[in-house]
Scaffold this motif. Sequence first.
Motif, short mmCIF file in Angstrom:
data_model
loop_
_atom_site.label_atom_id
_atom_site.label_comp_id
_atom_site.label_asym_id
_atom_site.label_seq_id
_atom_site.Cartn_x
_atom_site.Cartn_y
_atom_site.Cartn_z
N MET A 186 1.02 -1.39 -0.08
CA MET A 186 -0.16 -0.02 -0.08
C MET A 186 0.92 1.30 -0.13
O MET A 186 0.60 2.11 0.64
N SER A 187 1.72 1.33 -0.89
CA SER A 187 2.64 2.60 -0.91
C SER A 187 2.17 3.50 -1.65
O SER A 187 2.38 3.71 -2.90
N ASP A 188 1.80 4.64 -0.56
CA ASP A 188 1.37 5.93 -1.28
C ASP A 188 0.44 5.62 -2.28
O ASP A 188 0.09 6.78 -3.22
N HIS A 189 -0.65 4.63 -2.43
CA HIS A 189 -1.75 4.52 -3.29
C HIS A 189 -2.75 5.73 -2.64
O HIS A 189 -2.64 6.26 -1.76
N VAL A 190 -3.47 5.86 -3.81
CA VAL A 190 -4.75 7.15 -3.40
C VAL A 190 -6.19 6.32 -3.63
O VAL A 190 -6.28 5.52 -4.67
N TYR A 191 -7.06 6.38 -2.67
CA TYR A 191 -8.36 5.92 -3.07
C TYR A 191 -9.31 6.90 -2.89
O TYR A 191 -9.04 7.80 -2.61
N LYS A 192 -10.70 6.43 -3.63
CA LYS A 192 -11.74 7.32 -3.69
C LYS A 192 -12.62 6.62 -2.87
O LYS A 192 -12.96 5.47 -3.03
N LEU A 193 -13.58 7.32 -2.33
CA LEU A 193 -14.74 6.90 -1.66
C LEU A 193 -15.99 7.51 -2.32
O LEU A 193 -16.13 8.87 -2.53
N ILE A 194 -17.06 6.69 -2.70
CA ILE A 194 -18.10 7.06 -3.18
C ILE A 194 -19.39 6.59 -2.36
O ILE A 194 -19.26 5.71 -1.55
N GLU A 195 -20.61 7.13 -2.43
CA GLU A 195 -21.71 6.86 -1.49
C GLU A 195 -22.73 6.34 -2.28
O GLU A 195 -23.23 7.02 -3.28
N VAL A 196 -23.17 5.10 -1.86
CA VAL A 196 -24.20 4.25 -2.76
C VAL A 196 -25.55 4.03 -1.86
O VAL A 196 -25.10 3.62 -0.67
N GLY A 198 -3.33 22.71 -8.54
CA GLY A 198 -2.93 21.36 -8.21
C GLY A 198 -2.12 21.24 -7.04
O GLY A 198 -1.59 20.02 -6.93
N GLU A 199 -1.78 22.10 -6.37
CA GLU A 199 -0.87 22.14 -5.13
C GLU A 199 -1.52 22.67 -4.05
O GLU A 199 -2.17 23.73 -4.03
N ILE A 200 -1.03 22.50 -2.84
CA ILE A 200 -1.76 23.27 -1.72
C ILE A 200 -1.13 24.54 -1.70
O ILE A 200 0.21 24.60 -1.21
N ALA A 201 -1.90 25.41 -1.40
CA ALA A 201 -1.24 26.64 -1.48
C ALA A 201 -1.35 27.13 0.14
O ALA A 201 -0.28 27.80 0.32
N HIS A 202 -2.31 26.92 0.77
CA HIS A 202 -2.24 27.09 2.29
C HIS A 202 -3.04 26.03 2.88
O HIS A 202 -3.99 25.50 2.43
N ASN A 236 -0.50 13.96 -1.47
CA ASN A 236 -0.89 12.92 -2.32
C ASN A 236 -2.05 12.82 -2.76
O ASN A 236 -2.44 12.61 -4.02
N ALA A 237 -3.21 12.97 -2.06
CA ALA A 237 -4.53 12.85 -2.17
C ALA A 237 -4.85 14.22 -3.36
O ALA A 237 -5.58 13.97 -4.32
N ILE A 238 -4.38 15.25 -3.07
CA ILE A 238 -4.67 16.50 -3.95
C ILE A 238 -3.90 16.38 -5.18
O ILE A 238 -4.55 16.56 -6.24
N THR A 239 -2.64 15.79 -5.22
CA THR A 239 -2.10 15.49 -6.45
C THR A 239 -2.85 14.65 -7.55
O THR A 239 -3.10 14.91 -8.51
N LYS A 240 -3.11 13.50 -6.77
CA LYS A 240 -3.85 12.63 -7.50
C LYS A 240 -5.26 13.28 -8.08
O LYS A 240 -5.54 12.95 -9.25
#
Lengths: 68, 68, 68, 68, 68, 68, 68, 68, 68, 68, 68, 68
Positions: free
Chosen positions: I1-11, J52-56, L25-29
């Motif tokens: 799980m190295s720096d993966h990004v996940y998304k959450l949706i609501e169903v 696409g980057e955190i400004a603050h 990382n979340a923002i970048t993705k």
Amino acid sequence: MSDHVYKLIEVVGSSTTSSDDAIRNAITKASESLDNVGWFEVQQTRGHVENGEIAHFQVIVKVGFRLD
Amino acid sequence: MSDHVYKLIEVVGSSTTSSDDAIRNAITKASESLDNVGWFEVQQTRGHVENGEIAHFQVIVKVGFRLD
Amino acid sequence: MSDHVYKLIEVVGSSTTSSDDAIRNAITKASESLDNVGWFEVQQTRGHVENGEIAHFQVIVKVGFRLD
Amino acid sequence: MSDHVYKLIEVVGSSTTSSDDAIRNAITKASESLDNVGWFEVQQTRGHVENGEIAHFQVIVKVGFRLD
Amino acid sequence: MSDHVYKLIEVVGSSTTSSDDAIRNAITKASESLDNVGWFEVQQTRGHVENGEIAHFQVIVKVGFRLD
Amino acid sequence: MSDHVYKLIEVVGSSTTSSDDAIRNAITKASESLDNVGWFEVQQTRGHVENGEIAHFQVIVKVGFRLD
Amino acid sequence: MSDHVYKLIEVVGSSTTSSDDAIRNAITKASESLDNVGWFEVQQTRGHVENGEIAHFQVIVKVGFRLD
Amino acid sequence: MSDHVYKLIEVVGSSTTSSDDAIRNAITKASESLDNVGWFEVQQTRGHVENGEIAHFQVIVKVGFRLD
Amino acid sequence: MSDHVYKLIEVVGSSTTSSDDAIRNAITKASESLDNVGWFEVQQTRGHVENGEIAHFQVIVKVGFRLD
Amino acid sequence: MSDHVYKLIEVVGSSTTSSDDAIRNAITKASESLDNVGWFEVQQTRGHVENGEIAHFQVIVKVGFRLD
Amino acid sequence: MSDHVYKLIEVVGSSTTSSDDAIRNAITKASESLDNVGWFEVQQTRGHVENGEIAHFQVIVKVGFRLD
Amino acid sequence: MSDHVYKLIEVVGSSTTSSDDAIRNAITKASESLDNVGWFEVQQTRGHVENGEIAHFQVIVKVGFRLD
């Protein structure tokens, strides 16, 4: 918005007319004594009832403003 | 307000017009069967959508009234 | 409603006029790209203030629609 | 407790004396019209202030009772 | 659903069998005294344990019904 | 209560005696610098323990007062 | 308090007398088996009712203590 | 229940079968090391999905037991 | 799980049979259009009632999946 | 800490660097006008994104200080 | 993860350096006495302030570990 | 910001380094597939632990972006 600091205060506006108007009254009052009011967040909408009709809407709002 | 007791009930008002009107409909209905309705607190604002437009606002309100 | 599945998305509508209008704008926009929008639930009501007056109401709404 | 059903109502007791006393007043009043009151859960403790002193404690309690 | 008003009550169903069955018992009981029950929302799922096993599931549900 | 505006502040009262007394201390202190304190709402009750006994109750209260 | 670590446990105290006394009973019991109990936070106040009167206050408290 | 003190711990049960079974597994495990387990409260129901199917239900429960 | 990004949706899944089945229907539907569905979290359990019986369980779930 | 009274205010600190730094900026600003600042509690961590980057980072903190 | 049972405990880590470091200290301490620590969830971030600067970050974390 | 509509999605970023880095990382993705990302709000900070050390921070963030 470089490293500004803001303060949030909690104000209750009331209106005999509408919930939006109660918010407006809260903002107007807060702006009398504060410069730089920037945003609000509604916390709760409630009201008083008299003789089976809404006498006042009361809206609790957080009001944010920039500290100079 | 010397040691009175109040009861809170939860009512859902609906309106094709506005969210404030949905609250008013809830209060009017509650007041038909209850004396001494004194206040309300909005719990949730929601609504139905038909053909891409709001068909009804529905507002869940807690309604407080004094027990004699 | 036999075993249908629905999806909820979160949308922020804004309006210079009223909080109800901000909801309507969110619903209208969501309905442009989605069929079968069925209901909404208000999550938060907030807004921007400029020169001591409400410049925009912003309402965060969850919007539910049926997946075909 | 074999498959009994219970109902919860929300009552606000007030007292000039103490928050516990406000709860007791709510329970006493609820028990006048309900048999089988079994438990309560405090929802909120609040009160009115007059001339810089607490005039009334007001405690919102959920009251549970068994339906026969 | 033109401007109807609904009421929400809170009921606790219990069952020795399952959490779904506890909900069903709550709905059945509520429907004995109420016409027009239309929906429910689970508030909390809990239960009693005896001798290391679940003796009863208890589910607190809000039950909504239309006021005529 | 015609279109008044109120402010809510958050104060922590402490007492070696009781939780109600901690609320009273918060209200007394707030009333020293504020006119028109009208109500309070308990946010949290906590406290410090020393040598296995409660040294202080600490109660966080929101205090509401009318802005003139 | 240089880089100490604390643990929070959840305890329910009961009392036939008062809600504060229920908290005290929880703290006393927790302190029998734990050194270094430092603070508590009330999570919920509830109670049992028998014959229309409060038989026991029950207060759920989080209790914090320092790990050596 | 005269002035007893209870403790609440938080346990996560899992099950490949059902959410109720996940609760039962949590209760069974907790009862292996604790006497006097008396009740539970569900905090969250979640689960793992593999190949588009639920692999495990996971239910977080608070478990209450009497301290002797 | 190295720096993966996940998304959450609501169903929202529905079922005439059980609350667990409503969750399964939501997961099955979500997995039709999404690869890598990994977990779910129940947000709310509710349902429709017709003629005094539960017509559908409806369960709102957040569904998490890995973004490639 | 014998019967002291404390006040809590809500402040939003921002930082281009880190969320901890946003907290520090809020504390520094609050301490300019307040003596006896004693603790803080993070309420929300949020931020602005540009290109696409955190400004603050923006962190809302409650700040507690002793009233003399 | 076939039908394992997990336990959640609540720990407060502190650090003079950063909020992440306070979490690490909590995890390190918990792992000294527990095998199989698997995950954590931040509950609250707070801290102490001395002379207008953050003296300690304190982070309340839930720590989950597998019961053998 | 004249009557724009925004959408909020929920994303989980992970990082072996820090909680702020997990947010980045979340923002970048999210920004890879979305134009006009404007802000984020942290929902939960959690992480995985392996061999008594934090293996990954995982931060659930809501990400807001303007719909054209």
